[in-house]
Design a protein around this motif. Structure first.
Motif, PDB file in Angstrom:
ATOM      1  N   ARG A  86       0.941  55.837 -30.246  1.00  0.00           N
ATOM      2  CA  ARG A  86      -0.177  55.674 -31.331  1.00  0.00           C
ATOM      3  C   ARG A  86      -1.385  55.960 -30.365  1.00  0.00           C
ATOM      4  O   ARG A  86      -2.349  56.782 -31.192  1.00  0.00           O
ATOM      5  N   VAL A  95      -1.568  62.278 -38.250  1.00  0.00           N
ATOM      6  CA  VAL A  95      -0.718  61.532 -39.090  1.00  0.00           C
ATOM      7  C   VAL A  95       0.662  62.094 -39.242  1.00  0.00           C
ATOM      8  O   VAL A  95       0.865  63.063 -39.742  1.00  0.00           O
ATOM      9  N   ASP A 144       4.683  57.988 -38.504  1.00  0.00           N
ATOM     10  CA  ASP A 144       3.751  56.793 -38.475  1.00  0.00           C
ATOM     11  C   ASP A 144       3.749  56.385 -39.716  1.00  0.00           C
ATOM     12  O   ASP A 144       3.645  55.066 -39.932  1.00  0.00           O
ATOM     13  N   VAL A 145       4.283  56.960 -41.074  1.00  0.00           N
ATOM     14  CA  VAL A 145       4.331  56.366 -42.309  1.00  0.00           C
ATOM     15  C   VAL A 145       5.477  57.405 -42.751  1.00  0.00           C
ATOM     16  O   VAL A 145       5.602  58.332 -42.523  1.00  0.00           O
ATOM     17  N   TRP A 274       5.704  51.835 -43.852  1.00  0.00           N
ATOM     18  CA  TRP A 274       4.975  51.887 -42.254  1.00  0.00           C
ATOM     19  C   TRP A 274       5.671  50.716 -41.389  1.00  0.00           C
ATOM     20  O   TRP A 274       6.359  49.821 -42.042  1.00  0.00           O
ATOM     21  N   ASP A 278       2.287  48.248 -37.077  1.00  0.00           N
ATOM     22  CA  ASP A 278       1.336  48.917 -36.868  1.00  0.00           C
ATOM     23  C   ASP A 278       0.310  48.777 -38.009  1.00  0.00           C
ATOM     24  O   ASP A 278       0.278  49.086 -39.136  1.00  0.00           O
ATOM     25  N   ILE A 283      -3.296  54.179 -41.048  1.00  0.00           N
ATOM     26  CA  ILE A 283      -2.123  54.081 -41.721  1.00  0.00           C
ATOM     27  C   ILE A 283      -2.160  53.660 -43.051  1.00  0.00           C
ATOM     28  O   ILE A 283      -1.476  53.895 -44.250  1.00  0.00           O
TER      29      ILE A 283
END
Length: 305
Positions: A86, A95, A144-145, A274, A278, A283
């Motif tokens: 991250r 991202v 990440d998403v 997500w 996080d 995000i």
């Protein structure tokens, strides 16, 4: 002696499952390869981790001692790698967005456009994942998403927000006896062979097999598939039928395949998701861009498999 983290993960997975074939499926390797790696690990350790016979697998006494610290070691390592990743992505201003199908391709693109306008200098990487990775890279930390069809395994570990819903249809080959009907019920499909997601897809697999709507009626599996394209190839080959979200009927339409609404099934949900731990603002901003893409009606309604 030194042990590879990979082999320690193999050990923990077999210890959890106490079944080499199921563990191999979860690890996406062959059962013989898994058995070979664990025997090599045992040889390097100098003792057996499991007691095996033709029918059962059990932890040995040494395996019982080793399992808790190995599990803790892997958890600490994974947490450290996740945090380091991250930090690196923050520095790179990247991202990574996971997805399974192209059904909402316009949604993906418009969300990226909105996000990029709001965050110049940031890069968005769209990554396609197989059905065996039901969280599209979230739990594996490669995304990440993600845009996900619900439900998903380990939902408690994720933050999710439904973006839209779509009716569920069934895809059939054109000469199928049910293809002449305008609409169907799940009862019509109970005895049909189904094209299924891999077992590792968990709750998502069950959902697209309508397990909860069968009243306990057994499921016939005609084929396992890892992607939407493979799903439709299996249907065309008459290996089975498959449930899908309505938009896939149009997106993946091809000669020789028809789709019909299944009128008594609840609609499918497409969500933005997500990892729950996080809490980075970037995000949440991407999730907000996805909401804006829906609200602005930048795409037509419709679309998994």
């Amino acid at each position: 002696m030194d042990a590879h983290l990979r082999d320690l993960r193999y050990f923990v997975t077999v210890a959890d499952e106490l079944h080499f074939t199921r563990a191999a499926e979860l690890l996406h390797i062959s059962q013989p390869s898994l058995s070979k790696q664990l025997r090599l690990l045992e040889r390097s350790l100098g003792f057996s981790l499991f007691e095996r016979d033709r029918r059962t697998v059990a932890l040995s006494g040494a395996g019982e001692v080793l399992l808790p610290p190995v599990r803790e070691l892997l958890a600490v390592w994974d947490k450290a790698v996740a945090e380091a990743t991250r930090r690196a992505r923050e520095a790179e201003k990247v991202v990574r967005v996971g997805f399974h199908t192209s059904v909402a391709g316009d949604l993906y693109r418009n969300a990226v456009i909105i996000f990029s306008t709001q965050h110049p200098g940031w890069t968005v990487e769209l990554r396609l994942h197989p059905w065996s990775d039901a969280t599209a890279g979230l739990l594996g930390e490669s995304s990440d998403v993600a845009f996900l069809w619900l439900p998903v395994p380990e939902r408690k570990l994720l933050g999710c927000e439904t973006l839209r819903t779509e009716p569920r249809h069934v895809a059939l080959w054109q000469g199928h006896p049910l293809a002449s009907r305008r609409e169907l019920s799940i009862e019509d499909l109970l005895d049909q062979p189904f094209v299924a997601l891999p077992p590792s897809a968990g709750a998502l697999r069950d959902y697209w097999l309508a397990v909860g709507d069968r009243g306990g009626h057994p499921i016939r599996i005609g084929a396992h598939v890892e992607s939407p394209d493979a799903t439709f190839e299996a249907i065309a080959a008459k290996q089975g039928v498959a449930l899908l979200a309505a938009g896939n009927a149009e997106l993946y339409s091809r000669p020789g395949i028809v789709s019909r609404p299944v009128i008594d099934l609840a609609p499918a949900e497409l969500a933005i998701a997500w990892r729950g731990d996080d809490d980075r603002a970037i995000i949440k901003d991407f999730a907000g861009a996805a909401r804006q893409a829906i609200a602005a009606s930048l795409i037509p309604e419709g679309h998994p498999s």
